[in-house]
Every structure is written in C-alpha cells, then in structure tokens.
Write an enzyme that holds these catalytic residues in place. Structure first.
Site, PDB file in Angstrom:
ATOM      1  N   CYS A   1     -13.924   3.222  51.598  1.00  0.00           N
ATOM      2  CA  CYS A   1     -14.237   1.954  50.935  1.00  0.00           C
ATOM      3  C   CYS A   1     -14.974   1.102  51.769  1.00  0.00           C
ATOM      4  O   CYS A   1     -14.149   0.772  52.404  1.00  0.00           O
ATOM      5  CB  CYS A   1     -13.071   1.494  49.695  1.00  0.00           C
ATOM      6  SG  CYS A   1     -13.455   0.742  48.444  1.00  0.00           S
TER       7      CYS A   1
ATOM      8  N   ASP B   1     -16.354  -4.839  21.572  1.00  0.00           N
ATOM      9  CA  ASP B   1     -15.154  -3.565  20.753  1.00  0.00           C
ATOM     10  C   ASP B   1     -14.708  -4.760  18.828  1.00  0.00           C
ATOM     11  O   ASP B   1     -15.207  -6.003  19.510  1.00  0.00           O
ATOM     12  CB  ASP B   1     -13.713  -3.394  20.907  1.00  0.00           C
ATOM     13  CG  ASP B   1     -13.486  -1.644  20.202  1.00  0.00           C
ATOM     14  OD1 ASP B   1     -12.562  -1.447  20.554  1.00  0.00           O
ATOM     15  OD2 ASP B   1     -14.406  -1.680  19.591  1.00  0.00           O
TER      16      ASP B   1
ATOM     17  N   HIS C   1     -11.390  -4.161  44.978  1.00  0.00           N
ATOM     18  CA  HIS C   1     -10.790  -2.767  44.937  1.00  0.00           C
ATOM     19  C   HIS C   1     -11.100  -2.130  43.676  1.00  0.00           C
ATOM     20  O   HIS C   1     -11.777  -0.718  44.161  1.00  0.00           O
ATOM     21  CB  HIS C   1      -9.737  -2.606  46.029  1.00  0.00           C
ATOM     22  CG  HIS C   1     -10.188  -0.935  46.077  1.00  0.00           C
ATOM     23  ND1 HIS C   1     -10.138  -0.224  46.889  1.00  0.00           N
ATOM     24  CD2 HIS C   1      -8.780  -0.260  45.542  1.00  0.00           C
ATOM     25  CE1 HIS C   1     -10.723   0.988  46.958  1.00  0.00           C
ATOM     26  NE2 HIS C   1      -9.324   1.281  46.134  1.00  0.00           N
TER      27      HIS C   1
ATOM     28  N   ASP D   1     -15.482   2.627  28.325  1.00  0.00           N
ATOM     29  CA  ASP D   1     -14.445   1.342  29.182  1.00  0.00           C
ATOM     30  C   ASP D   1     -13.020   1.916  29.614  1.00  0.00           C
ATOM     31  O   ASP D   1     -12.653   2.592  28.521  1.00  0.00           O
ATOM     32  CB  ASP D   1     -14.756   0.719  27.767  1.00  0.00           C
ATOM     33  CG  ASP D   1     -13.773   0.435  27.156  1.00  0.00           C
ATOM     34  OD1 ASP D   1     -13.497   1.801  26.088  1.00  0.00           O
ATOM     35  OD2 ASP D   1     -13.045  -0.249  27.493  1.00  0.00           O
TER      36      ASP D   1
ATOM     37  N   CYS E   1     -11.011  -3.703  50.993  1.00  0.00           N
ATOM     38  CA  CYS E   1     -10.656  -2.137  52.479  1.00  0.00           C
ATOM     39  C   CYS E   1     -11.693  -2.960  53.562  1.00  0.00           C
ATOM     40  O   CYS E   1     -10.930  -2.814  54.910  1.00  0.00           O
ATOM     41  CB  CYS E   1     -11.886  -1.207  52.121  1.00  0.00           C
ATOM     42  SG  CYS E   1     -10.818  -0.528  50.698  1.00  0.00           S
TER      43      CYS E   1
ATOM     44  N   CYS F   1     -15.458  -2.033  50.309  1.00  0.00           N
ATOM     45  CA  CYS F   1     -15.700  -3.392  49.233  1.00  0.00           C
ATOM     46  C   CYS F   1     -14.707  -4.196  50.567  1.00  0.00           C
ATOM     47  O   CYS F   1     -13.812  -4.175  51.543  1.00  0.00           O
ATOM     48  CB  CYS F   1     -14.714  -3.119  48.177  1.00  0.00           C
ATOM     49  SG  CYS F   1     -11.985  -3.029  48.386  1.00  0.00           S
TER      50      CYS F   1
HETATM   51  C1  LIG Z   1      -7.884   3.724  26.009  1.00  0.00           C
HETATM   52  N1  LIG Z   1      -7.617   4.694  24.960  1.00  0.00           N
HETATM   53  C2  LIG Z   1      -8.493   4.240  23.358  1.00  0.00           C
HETATM   54  N2  LIG Z   1      -9.531   2.887  23.257  1.00  0.00           N
HETATM   55  C3  LIG Z   1     -10.046   2.534  22.282  1.00  0.00           C
HETATM   56  C4  LIG Z   1     -10.424   1.935  21.783  1.00  0.00           C
HETATM   57  C5  LIG Z   1     -10.912   0.508  22.409  1.00  0.00           C
HETATM   58  C6  LIG Z   1     -11.876   0.702  23.832  1.00  0.00           C
HETATM   59  N3  LIG Z   1     -11.661  -0.362  24.439  1.00  0.00           N
HETATM   60  C7  LIG Z   1     -12.040  -1.592  24.388  1.00  0.00           C
HETATM   61  C8  LIG Z   1     -11.457  -3.268  24.988  1.00  0.00           C
HETATM   62  C9  LIG Z   1     -10.385  -3.233  25.362  1.00  0.00           C
HETATM   63  C10 LIG Z   1     -10.084  -4.875  24.917  1.00  0.00           C
HETATM   64  C11 LIG Z   1     -11.730  -5.246  25.411  1.00  0.00           C
HETATM   65  C12 LIG Z   1     -11.944  -4.092  24.922  1.00  0.00           C
HETATM   66  C13 LIG Z   1     -11.425   2.245  20.701  1.00  0.00           C
HETATM   67  N4  LIG Z   1     -12.168   0.876  19.839  1.00  0.00           N
HETATM   68  C14 LIG Z   1     -12.570   1.773  18.992  1.00  0.00           C
HETATM   69  N5  LIG Z   1     -13.685   0.118  17.809  1.00  0.00           N
HETATM   70  N6  LIG Z   1     -12.406   2.437  18.477  1.00  0.00           N
HETATM   71  C15 LIG Z   1     -11.812   3.764  18.671  1.00  0.00           C
HETATM   72  O1  LIG Z   1     -11.601   4.316  17.966  1.00  0.00           O
HETATM   73  C16 LIG Z   1     -10.904   3.242  20.557  1.00  0.00           C
HETATM   74  C17 LIG Z   1      -9.945   4.268  20.635  1.00  0.00           C
HETATM   75  C18 LIG Z   1     -10.027   3.763  21.927  1.00  0.00           C
HETATM   76  N7  LIG Z   1      -8.773   5.189  22.510  1.00  0.00           N
END
Ligand SMILES: CNc1nc2c(CCNCC3CCCC3)c3nc(N)[nH]c(=O)c3cc2[nH]1
Length: 372
Positions: A306, A94, A337, A268, A311, A308
């Site tokens: 599960c 990200d 898990h 993710d 489990c 895993c």
């Molecule tokens: C939990 N909700 C949420 N997460 C968002 C995230 C983060 C996604 N997860 C990244 C990982 C977490 C740590 C390492 C990488 C978002 N990231 C970006 N760049 N833009 C969003 O609008 C954006 C929007 C999001 N909404």
C-alpha cells in the site's frame, strides 16, 4: 435525458464483470466503484479533501440521519449537502427505510409509510415515500434512493411478497413526488428476499418504471454467503444492461470481487470506516487487528503493497500505540488506509477488466489474501 446516465465501456469476456461510467451533474464515476459512507454528512474521521485526494468519486449520506439531525430544512438553507459538507463530487443518499428498520425504534409499517421513534431522543416520526423524497430533494444529492422496505432475513414467502408489492407501490409514489426534479435521479430498489420468482416479480415491476438506475436491496442482511451469491447471480440478469446496478450495503474485498464478477457496478459499505475506528485494518494479506501484541515491536507498514499516507509514514507499532492510547489520530490513519485500500482495489479491478484479465486478478488477490 435523465441527469444520471450509464455508459458501458467494456464487458469481460469470461465473466459478467463490466467496466463502465456513470455520468452525474457532479462529475462522472468510473465503475465498478466502491462508495465511502458519510452517514451524518461526513466520512467519519476524514476531511473531504483527503477523501477526494484518495480518489473517491462519490460518497453516500443518509435521509434518516440528516432528517433527525440537523434537519433537512437546515441543510436546504445551507444550500444543500454539497455546500454544507464542502464536497463537490457526486453524492448518493439512501432513503431512510433501511435505517428506520435497523436503527430507529420501529413503531408501525402501514401503506402510508413507517412510524418510528428517533434513536437520538425518542421523539415520534413518520417516514413515507413522499417525506423521503422531500428530504432527499432538500439535501440535493445527485442520486436518490426509493423509499423501500428491506425484508428481514429469514422471512416467509408471504411476508416477502406483500412487502415487495408495497415497495413497488411506494416506488411509484417516490417517482411521482420526484417528477419536478431535473438534477436528482431516482434509483429503484429490487426486493424479493431469497425467492427467485419474487425477485423476478420485483425486478419486472421496477424496471417497468424506466428509472435511471436500479439497486439490489434485501441482501447482506445476515444470509449465508452462498445464498447471497446465488440470489445476486440471477438478480443482475433481471436488470437492464444499459443502467447502473448498485448492490446495497456490500463492501468487504471478497464480496466486492464476487459482486463485480456477477455484473454489479456500484457498492457501498460502512465496514472500512467502522472497523478502522475499532482498530482493524484491511490489507492485501487480510485483516490486521492492530491492538494484538504481535504488532508491539513490528516497525513495518500495515500493508507492504500500500502507498497510502498511513503506510508511507507509520508502523504497526505506532498505530497499535495510538489505538491503545485511544488517540483520535488512530481513527484518522486507519480510516484513511482502509478507504484507500478499497478505492485502490476497485481501481485495479477496473484496469483488470479493461485488460480482460479480471479472473486472473481475482486469483492473484486470493493467493495473497489471508496469508501473513
Ligand atoms: C449492510 N447491509 C445492507 N445495507 C443495506 C442498505 C443500506 C445501504 N447503505 C446505506 C448507507 C449506510 C449509511 C448511510 C447510507 C439498504 N438500503 C435500502 N434502502 N434498501 C435495502 O434493501 C438495503 C439493504 C442493505 N443491506
């Protein structure tokens, strides 16, 4: 030819769910896919060989964290993130924008970028589109995310419109900064808050840049579930069908089902790893809070369905004991898990789409979920 390409394998006949494959320089990814999060270059409490063994095809890491510690130059000197953390499959990073808003002590947003203070030592920093791409190029991840602003929720229309237009200008700068990279594919991120016309505007602007993949950002930021599903429904339709669609930050079972049903390919979420460290397990019957007294003499596995490592070898009573004793093994076994549970769930969703019974599979899942 972009280093990352999408191959549509099968479209569900009764929903927008789709089965596909994302090809990357570090292997292909069967979709829909859940991507474990490895914020500081490690999926917390897991060894990479275990993460691979359970079937993870791609993991996430983060510009914001690695830029602050150990520093992207050190990762570059180590030969990049794959080598540094001993992970030879795909990595997505990200861009750091979201983390600055949610972690750092935000100082100022300008056209240039974002000034912030490190959550580690309070030192002052600036992240810009160019800086974010420079860091992600140093990390060497296969998929890099555009530097964007995830508008807060709720936010008024005027703010959201200005923010998405700046995010589009930042995306153009990201694309320019990444133009000499042959192996790292830049994904654009759609913003626009909960406003349908602004979502459409953001989508048109980023799709115009013809990128290898697109993410739906600005969701899972505290909005009610039904609003998120409504926005998600039309957002997917504004993105091209021949590119991967990544819904950022989404990952508990119900959100995964609803997202897959609406045509999302990649997800993710920090939840499975985070709640594991806090003693909560995701199971086919719903969540199990392992510290509850009810589990004190329960010598059965976390999840009867599960297979895993956790489990197959341990009881709820033992896992409760480990958690209450604050043993490191507690985090290891519950994380193992939870990740296995989600990765297995996505594998079953892929099979269900292949066999044109996705909605039936979703109904079967919900009939058991929440019923102990
Ligand atoms: C939990 N909700 C949420 N997460 C968002 C995230 C983060 C996604 N997860 C990244 C990982 C977490 C740590 C390492 C990488 C978002 N990231 C970006 N760049 N833009 C969003 O609008 C954006 C929007 C999001 N909404």
């Amino acid at each position: 030819m972009a280093a990352v390409t999408y191959e549509l394998i099968k479209k569900d006949s009764k929903s927008k769910a789709r089965r596909g494959r994302v090809h990357t320089p570090h292997g292909s990814i069967e979709t829909p896919v859940f991507m474990p999060v490895g914020t500081a270059a490690t999926v917390k409490a897991m060894r990479p060989d275990e993460v691979k063994e359970m079937g993870a095809q791609i993991i996430l890491s983060n510009t914001y964290h690695l830029y602050l510690r150990p520093g992207h130059e050190i990762v570059r000197e180590a030969g990049g993130l794959h080598k540094f953390m001993n992970w030879d499959r795909a990595i997505l990073t990200d861009s750091g924008g979201f983390q600055v808003f949610s972690l750092g002590d935000l100082r100022k947003i300008t056209e240039e970028g974002v000034e912030f203070r490190s959550h580690i030592d309070g030192s002052k920093h600036m992240l810009s589109p160019e800086k974010s791409i420079e860091v992600q190029n140093a990390l060497g991840s296969d998929i890099i995310m555009a530097f964007d602003e995830c508008a807060p929720y709720p936010a008024d229309r005027g703010y959201v419109k200005n923010s998405l237009e700046r995010t589009t200008r930042w995306l153009k700068r990201c694309k320019e900064a990444n133009k000499n990279e042959d192996f790292q594919s830049l994904f654009g991120i759609m913003q626009g808050g909960m406003y349908q016309d602004l979502r459409y505007q953001s989508a048109m602007e980023i799709v115009d840049l013809d990128l290898p993949g697109y993410a739906i950002g600005g969701l899972s930021v505290g909005e009610p579930k039904d609003i998120m599903y409504e926005v998600l429904d039309y957002c997917v339709d504004y993105l091209p069908a021949d590119k991967p669609r990544y819904l950022m930050g989404v990952g508990s079972p119900d959100y995964l089902f609803e997202g897959v049903e609406r045509g999302v390919d990649m997800f993710d979420c920090v939840l499975p790893t985070r709640i594991a460290r806090n003693g909560t397990a995701m199971t086919s019957r719903g969540r199990v809070v392992i510290k509850n007294a009810a589990h004190e003499r329960d010598f059965t596995a976390l999840d009867p369905e599960c297979d895993c490592y956790t489990c197959r070898n341990y009881s709820k009573a033992y896992l409760r004991h480990l958690f209450k004793s604050n043993e490191i093994l507690s985090s290891m076994l519950l994380t193992n898990h939870n990740l296995h549970f989600l990765i297995n769930l996505m594998s079953n969703m892929r099979k269900a789409i292949e066999e044109d019974r996705f909605l039936e599979f979703k109904r079967e899942f919900y009939n058991k979920y929440g019923k102990f």
